[in-house]
Design a protein around this motif. Structure first.
Motif, mmCIF file in Angstrom:
data_model
loop_
_atom_site.group_PDB
_atom_site.id
_atom_site.type_symbol
_atom_site.label_atom_id
_atom_site.label_comp_id
_atom_site.label_asym_id
_atom_site.label_seq_id
_atom_site.Cartn_x
_atom_site.Cartn_y
_atom_site.Cartn_z
ATOM 1 N N TRP A 63 0.839 -1.200 0.000
ATOM 2 C CA TRP A 63 0.000 0.000 0.000
ATOM 3 C C TRP A 63 0.878 1.256 0.000
ATOM 4 O O TRP A 63 0.632 2.210 -0.749
ATOM 5 C CB TRP A 63 -0.913 -0.035 1.222
ATOM 6 C CG TRP A 63 -1.898 1.095 1.274
ATOM 7 C CD1 TRP A 63 -1.673 2.370 1.697
ATOM 8 C CD2 TRP A 63 -3.279 1.058 0.873
ATOM 9 N NE1 TRP A 63 -2.807 3.124 1.607
ATOM 10 C CE2 TRP A 63 -3.807 2.352 1.108
ATOM 11 C CE3 TRP A 63 -4.100 0.061 0.377
ATOM 12 C CZ2 TRP A 63 -5.138 2.663 0.838
ATOM 13 C CZ3 TRP A 63 -5.422 0.374 0.105
ATOM 14 C CH2 TRP A 63 -5.927 1.658 0.325
ATOM 15 N N GLU A 81 1.282 4.133 -2.920
ATOM 16 C CA GLU A 81 1.076 5.561 -2.646
ATOM 17 C C GLU A 81 2.261 6.388 -3.143
ATOM 18 O O GLU A 81 2.087 7.454 -3.746
ATOM 19 C CB GLU A 81 0.884 5.780 -1.146
ATOM 20 C CG GLU A 81 -0.491 5.375 -0.632
ATOM 21 C CD GLU A 81 -0.685 5.742 0.814
ATOM 22 O OE1 GLU A 81 0.327 5.819 1.558
ATOM 23 O OE2 GLU A 81 -1.840 5.968 1.216
ATOM 24 N N ARG A 119 -10.106 -4.337 -10.052
ATOM 25 C CA ARG A 119 -9.291 -3.878 -8.928
ATOM 26 C C ARG A 119 -10.067 -2.812 -8.163
ATOM 27 O O ARG A 119 -10.024 -1.635 -8.512
ATOM 28 C CB ARG A 119 -7.955 -3.318 -9.421
ATOM 29 C CG ARG A 119 -7.019 -4.380 -9.981
ATOM 30 C CD ARG A 119 -5.797 -3.743 -10.618
ATOM 31 N NE ARG A 119 -4.871 -4.744 -11.120
ATOM 32 C CZ ARG A 119 -3.776 -5.149 -10.463
ATOM 33 N NH1 ARG A 119 -3.497 -4.634 -9.288
ATOM 34 N NH2 ARG A 119 -2.980 -6.060 -10.985
ATOM 35 N N THR A 120 -10.792 -3.204 -7.146
ATOM 36 C CA THR A 120 -11.529 -2.273 -6.298
ATOM 37 C C THR A 120 -11.300 -2.654 -4.843
ATOM 38 O O THR A 120 -10.928 -3.794 -4.531
ATOM 39 C CB THR A 120 -13.043 -2.313 -6.594
ATOM 40 O OG1 THR A 120 -13.548 -3.606 -6.241
ATOM 41 C CG2 THR A 120 -13.325 -2.043 -8.072
ATOM 42 N N LEU A 121 -11.548 -1.707 -3.955
ATOM 43 C CA LEU A 121 -11.384 -1.988 -2.533
ATOM 44 C C LEU A 121 -12.387 -3.042 -2.067
ATOM 45 O O LEU A 121 -12.070 -3.881 -1.220
ATOM 46 C CB LEU A 121 -11.557 -0.697 -1.725
ATOM 47 C CG LEU A 121 -10.402 0.314 -1.812
ATOM 48 C CD1 LEU A 121 -10.751 1.573 -1.034
ATOM 49 C CD2 LEU A 121 -9.101 -0.289 -1.288
ATOM 50 N N LEU A 122 -13.609 -3.018 -2.629
ATOM 51 C CA LEU A 122 -14.620 -3.999 -2.250
ATOM 52 C C LEU A 122 -14.181 -5.406 -2.632
ATOM 53 O O LEU A 122 -14.302 -6.349 -1.841
ATOM 54 C CB LEU A 122 -15.954 -3.662 -2.926
ATOM 55 C CG LEU A 122 -17.135 -4.584 -2.582
ATOM 56 C CD1 LEU A 122 -17.433 -4.516 -1.092
ATOM 57 C CD2 LEU A 122 -18.365 -4.204 -3.399
ATOM 58 N N ARG A 123 -13.637 -5.554 -3.865
ATOM 59 C CA ARG A 123 -13.170 -6.874 -4.289
ATOM 60 C C ARG A 123 -11.975 -7.324 -3.469
ATOM 61 O O ARG A 123 -11.847 -8.497 -3.121
ATOM 62 C CB ARG A 123 -12.800 -6.832 -5.770
ATOM 63 C CG ARG A 123 -12.729 -8.216 -6.432
ATOM 64 C CD ARG A 123 -11.412 -8.425 -7.144
ATOM 65 N NE ARG A 123 -10.303 -8.467 -6.207
ATOM 66 C CZ ARG A 123 -9.037 -8.484 -6.572
ATOM 67 N NH1 ARG A 123 -8.705 -8.436 -7.835
ATOM 68 N NH2 ARG A 123 -8.058 -8.517 -5.670
ATOM 69 N N LYS A 124 -11.088 -6.385 -3.122
ATOM 70 C CA LYS A 124 -9.926 -6.730 -2.306
ATOM 71 C C LYS A 124 -10.371 -7.185 -0.917
ATOM 72 O O LYS A 124 -9.823 -8.152 -0.362
ATOM 73 C CB LYS A 124 -8.981 -5.534 -2.185
ATOM 74 C CG LYS A 124 -7.634 -5.860 -1.555
ATOM 75 C CD LYS A 124 -6.825 -6.786 -2.444
ATOM 76 C CE LYS A 124 -5.440 -7.045 -1.873
ATOM 77 N NZ LYS A 124 -4.652 -7.982 -2.707
ATOM 78 N N GLY A 125 -11.382 -6.510 -0.368
ATOM 79 C CA GLY A 125 -11.892 -6.916 0.928
ATOM 80 C C GLY A 125 -12.494 -8.310 0.886
ATOM 81 O O GLY A 125 -12.278 -9.123 1.788
#
Length: 248
Positions: free
Chosen positions: A101, A105, A148-154
């Motif tokens: 992460w 950044e 690639r999304t935060l929801l899919r990563k979660g």
């Protein structure tokens, strides 16, 4: 407000139902070999559509084999190359995710500075580093889309914990080795061994196994560059590390 509350309740119910569905699918994998993964199905559709448009020949290789029919060299090579702590962690390495992460950044900040300094020059999107374990890669390939999304990563993290809870390490790696992509339409260790070395996966040497392991992050790229100096150099490094991997 009452209508909003009902929608929120239904949304929560749907989320729980989805997790139970995933949990059931994973539990079945303890005894049944998965015939295909979400990623394989999406790739099959992409290849089929391209072939129908005349954009390339149809090519698809996949054959499930039991773990005993895959050379121990490949087991060790893949762990050494992709996730050296696979047999110790519980599916997720939080420190690696944090480092990835932070690296992403920094790359994003560098890209924004370059864009500000050269506003009229087209800039490439920075490469995203994942920091994923073998279990996370398996979770994504088995059951999720490639977005690639935060929801899919979660969701990937939740599935990784489910996989580790319900399946042992050997079973996880056996499924991974039989389903991972090794080139255009090439899936699994047996198909890869036949494609690149004209032999079954059980007869792979340490160096051949290391070359296959090094291909995994970018299989389609290395498939067209068999003489890559990086591939040969990196394979030698993996061979040296394989002795440190102890299979359960």
């Amino acid at each position: 407000m009452r209508a909003f509350g009902r929608w929120l309740l239904w949304l929560m119910f749907a989320g729980v139902a989805l997790q139970l569905f995933f949990l059931g699918r994973i539990a079945l994998m303890a005894a049944l070999d998965p015939h295909s993964t979400a990623f394989q199905r999406s790739e099959a559709w992409r290849v089929a559509v391209g072939h129908a448009r005349g954009e390339g020949e149809w090519r698809w290789r996949q054959q499930w084999v039991d773990g005993e029919q895959i050379s121990p060299h490949l087991w060790r090579a893949v762990v050494a190359s992709e996730d050296a702590g696979f047999f110790e962690h519980r599916g997720v390495e939080w420190e690696a995710i944090q480092k990835a992460w932070q690296k992403n950044e920094r790359r994003q900040e560098q890209a924004e500075r370059r864009a500000a300094q050269n506003p009229n020059r087209a800039t490439r999107e920075p490469k995203v580093v994942g920091g994923s374990t073998i279990t996370q890669q398996l979770a994504k390939n088995l059951l999720l889309s490639g977005e690639r999304t935060l929801l899919r990563k979660g969701q990937e993290l939740v599935l990784s914990l489910m996989l580790e809870l319900l399946l042992d390490k050997r079973r996880l790696l056996e499924i991974y080795l039989n389903s991972v992509e090794w080139g255009q339409g090439v899936f699994g260790a047996e198909a890869a061994a036949q494609r690149y070395f004209n032999k079954p996966a059980s007869r792979l040497t340490a160096y051949e196994a290391a070359r296959l392991a090094v291909m995994l992050p970018s299989p389609k790229f290395f498939e067209t560059r068999p003489g890559s100096a990086y591939l040969a150099r990196r394979a030698g490094t993996i061979v040296a590390r394989m002795g440190d991997i102890r299979l359960p």
